[in-house]
Design a protein around this motif. Structure first.
Motif, mmCIF file in Angstrom:
data_model
loop_
_atom_site.group_PDB
_atom_site.id
_atom_site.type_symbol
_atom_site.label_atom_id
_atom_site.label_comp_id
_atom_site.label_asym_id
_atom_site.label_seq_id
_atom_site.Cartn_x
_atom_site.Cartn_y
_atom_site.Cartn_z
ATOM 1 N N LEU A 152 -0.039 4.476 3.177
ATOM 2 C CA LEU A 152 -0.171 3.253 3.973
ATOM 3 C C LEU A 152 0.848 2.192 3.583
ATOM 4 O O LEU A 152 0.781 1.058 4.072
ATOM 5 N N ALA A 153 1.791 2.570 2.748
ATOM 6 C CA ALA A 153 2.748 1.578 2.246
ATOM 7 C C ALA A 153 3.630 1.019 3.362
ATOM 8 O O ALA A 153 4.135 -0.106 3.253
ATOM 9 N N GLY A 154 3.837 1.757 4.429
ATOM 10 C CA GLY A 154 4.718 1.301 5.501
ATOM 11 C C GLY A 154 4.096 0.293 6.444
ATOM 12 O O GLY A 154 4.797 -0.247 7.315
ATOM 13 N N PHE A 155 2.807 0.012 6.299
ATOM 14 C CA PHE A 155 2.120 -0.923 7.193
ATOM 15 C C PHE A 155 2.092 -2.322 6.591
ATOM 16 O O PHE A 155 1.962 -2.483 5.368
ATOM 17 N N THR A 156 2.170 -3.333 7.436
ATOM 18 C CA THR A 156 1.973 -4.700 6.973
ATOM 19 C C THR A 156 0.489 -4.920 6.698
ATOM 20 O O THR A 156 -0.367 -4.188 7.203
#
Length: 389
Positions: A120-124
């Motif tokens: 989930l690191a790519g989500f704001t």
């Protein structure tokens, strides 16, 4: 049809789109149908993307891209999130008919994954919260899929907050006008359910797909309403009559329509004319009498030309239906520029009517697009700061 409806609504003029074909193009109905597809089909990713990027959740492009990447990642791992063997992953994708993975599955994964999960690191941060809210909403809707369809649609309206959105959208006119299209769609669904034996969600979606493809579903016969502009297709107007009628877009390529499939039964999967009950009224392809390649080519060209003339004749009958719906007042319009890259000349039908009534049409079309340079501004609400940017 939606464009004319929006223009009427912006001026506070009550109006209704009659017939399912026109209603399926209104934004609020598209949202409801998209939600029905997401509930029914785990492969309806495009419908889900529309809803996620809409006013309910306002997910941006970068986060939508991250969701698509998460879907691809999930498609390459098993239920325990262990990498699949390439051959097994390829077979799984082929059996599911989805090369890129399911964004619906990715949304469900977001609901259950911990906030510090590496995937989930790519989500704001804001997108994670909104996507989890969306996942919870659709999970609840799927649990309610067994409800009567009319009740399910009402639940979708509430969950997507369409009633609030329509009431707040000043461009659609007063709330009683803005919500009329949604109520009309529900009426059409009720009519379908009364005639369908199963009344299932897949059968409703199949019927809607058919209606959208044909765009000729006639509205139920309804008397003209006082002080209400009714919008409908020419096909749907057959047998009806109004005091005043406007026939719009009488330009070449629209009425009459552009060249359709003029090769007719020479295309794949089309029944040859000779086997049809109305064969005597249809153009004949004289291939039997062709002795040379040139004669065959000439026969094909004559067949295509005859099919085009037949299409124009059908459009002429349709135009006759349109202009004879008016009891007293008839307005015919044919603007050369209307969202097109090139101007369109006036319809031959419009020219014939003008000549018969001795009305002079403009001698030449404007060479420059009057809409060129116009820009539409998108207002984005920043609710956290309480302002609009």
């Amino acid at each position: 049809m939606v464009r004319f409806g929006d223009a009427l609504g912006a001026r506070g003029i009550p109006h209704r789109i009659l017939g399912l074909g026109g209603l399926l193009s209104t934004p609020e109905v598209v949202d409801v149908v998209s939600a029905l597809r997401v509930i029914s089909d785990p492969r309806a990713g495009s419908a889900l993307i529309r809803l996620l990027s809409g006013p309910r959740w306002r997910i941006g492009l970068s986060d939508l891209r991250a969701l698509a990447q998460l879907a691809q990642r999930l498609a390459q791992h098993d239920a325990a999130l262990q990498p699949l063997e390439p051959e097994i992953a390829a077979r799984a994708r082929a059996s599911a008919g989805d090369e890129q993975g399911s964004v619906i599955d990715a949304l469900d994964f977001l609901l259950r994954a911990r906030d510090d999960h590496g995937w989930l690191a790519g989500f704001t941060v804001a997108a994670r919260a909104r996507l989890r809210d969306a996942a919870a909403v659709f999970e609840g809707l799927r649990r309610s899929a067994a409800l009567p369809i009319a009740e399910l649609i009402r639940l979708i309206e509430l969950e997507l907050r369409l009633d609030v959105e329509l009431a707040a959208n000043e461009a659609r006119g007063p709330a009683r006008i803005a919500s009329a299209q949604l109520r009309a769609f529900v009426d059409e669904v009720h009519a379908f359910l009364s005639a369908d034996e199963t009344g299932s969600l897949p059968s409703l979606l199949a019927w809607l797909d058919h209606a959208e493809e044909l765009d000729e579903f006639a509205p139920r016969t309804e008397p003209p309403e006082d002080d209400v502009v009714q919008l409908l297709t020419i096909h749907g107007s057959k047998g009806l009559e109004w005091d005043a009628v406007a026939v719009v877009r009488m330009v070449d390529g629209e009425l009459p329509t552009g060249a359709k499939d003029t090769k007719a039964w020479l295309g794949f999967g089309v029944l040859p004319y000779a086997f049809r009950g109305d064969a005597s009224w249809l153009p004949e392809f004289g291939w039997r009498s062709a002795g040379t390649q040139q004669e065959l080519k000439a026969a094909l060209e004559a067949f295509v030309a005859a099919n085009r003339r037949r299409q124009i004749d059908e459009d002429r009958r349709l135009a006759y239906v349109a202009v004879t719906r008016a009891r007293e007042h008839l307005l015919l319009t044919g603007a050369p520029w209307a969202g097109t890259t090139k101007p369109r000349p006036s319809s031959g039908f419009l020219i014939e009517i003008a000549e018969a009534m001795q009305i002079a049409l403009p001698a030449a079309m404007p060479e420059e697009n009057p809409y060129l340079g116009e820009r539409r501004l998108a207002a984005v609400a920043d609710r956290s700061a309480g302002r609009t940017s």
